[in-house]
Design a protein around this motif. Structure first.
Motif, short mmCIF file in Angstrom:
data_model
loop_
_atom_site.label_atom_id
_atom_site.label_comp_id
_atom_site.label_asym_id
_atom_site.label_seq_id
_atom_site.Cartn_x
_atom_site.Cartn_y
_atom_site.Cartn_z
N UNK A 18 4.30 -1.08 0.93
CA UNK A 18 4.94 -0.11 0.25
C UNK A 18 4.92 1.25 1.30
N UNK A 19 3.64 1.33 2.13
CA UNK A 19 3.55 2.54 3.01
C UNK A 19 4.89 2.61 3.96
N UNK A 20 4.93 1.26 4.79
CA UNK A 20 6.08 1.47 5.63
C UNK A 20 7.21 1.29 5.22
N UNK A 38 13.39 -3.01 3.73
CA UNK A 38 12.64 -3.77 3.23
C UNK A 38 12.20 -5.07 3.94
N UNK A 39 13.06 -5.40 4.79
CA UNK A 39 12.82 -6.73 5.79
C UNK A 39 11.96 -6.08 6.77
N UNK A 40 12.04 -4.88 7.44
CA UNK A 40 11.12 -4.21 8.38
C UNK A 40 9.69 -4.09 7.85
N UNK A 44 6.39 -5.81 9.01
CA UNK A 44 5.11 -4.97 9.37
C UNK A 44 3.77 -5.03 8.44
N UNK A 45 4.10 -5.35 7.21
CA UNK A 45 3.06 -5.58 6.23
C UNK A 45 2.40 -7.02 6.36
N UNK A 52 -5.55 -6.87 9.87
CA UNK A 52 -6.78 -6.20 9.38
C UNK A 52 -7.21 -6.82 8.11
N UNK A 53 -6.47 -7.88 7.49
CA UNK A 53 -7.28 -8.35 6.02
C UNK A 53 -7.62 -9.66 6.16
N UNK A 54 -8.01 -9.77 7.31
CA UNK A 54 -8.67 -11.46 7.34
C UNK A 54 -9.99 -11.49 6.64
#
Length: 103
Positions: A18-20, A38-40, A44-45, A52-54
């Motif tokens: 949601x941030x991008x 939405x695709x981009x 990015x998400x 970062x969320x490993x």
């Protein structure tokens, strides 16, 4: 599995999208092509979450594996499927052949 770790991971994944997406919506041309935004934002998400969320993902999956190992129902899939049959003779074709009169 701790509920907190699953909740943190879910919120961070949503923020990574949601941030991008919100930033793209500030650009006038991207407002017209919201599907492209939405695709981009999804790409990015996905990239951000893979980088970062490993650790939160590892915590959630480890918790799920531990919970499954501690489950009370230790039967295998085959045992559960076999238990769903109404009886041992339900799938047998030899019983039906014995009931027919022979000519």
């Amino acid at each position: 599995m701790r509920t907190r770790s699953a909740l943190v991971y879910s919120v961070l994944r949503l923020l990574a999208f949601f941030v991008p997406f919100g930033i793209f919506m500030l650009i006038p041309i991207m407002r017209e092509y919201y599907w492209l935004s939405a695709i981009f934002a999804a790409l990015i998400g996905l990239s951000l979450s893979m980088i970062f969320l490993r650790r939160p993902l590892d915590e959630v999956t480890t918790g799920l594996a531990e919970r499954r190992a501690r489950s009370k129902d230790e039967r295998s899939d085959e045992e559960v499927e076999d238990g769903a049959l109404p009886g041992p003779e339900a799938g047998s074709t030899t019983d039906a052949a014995q009931d027919r009169p022979q000519a």
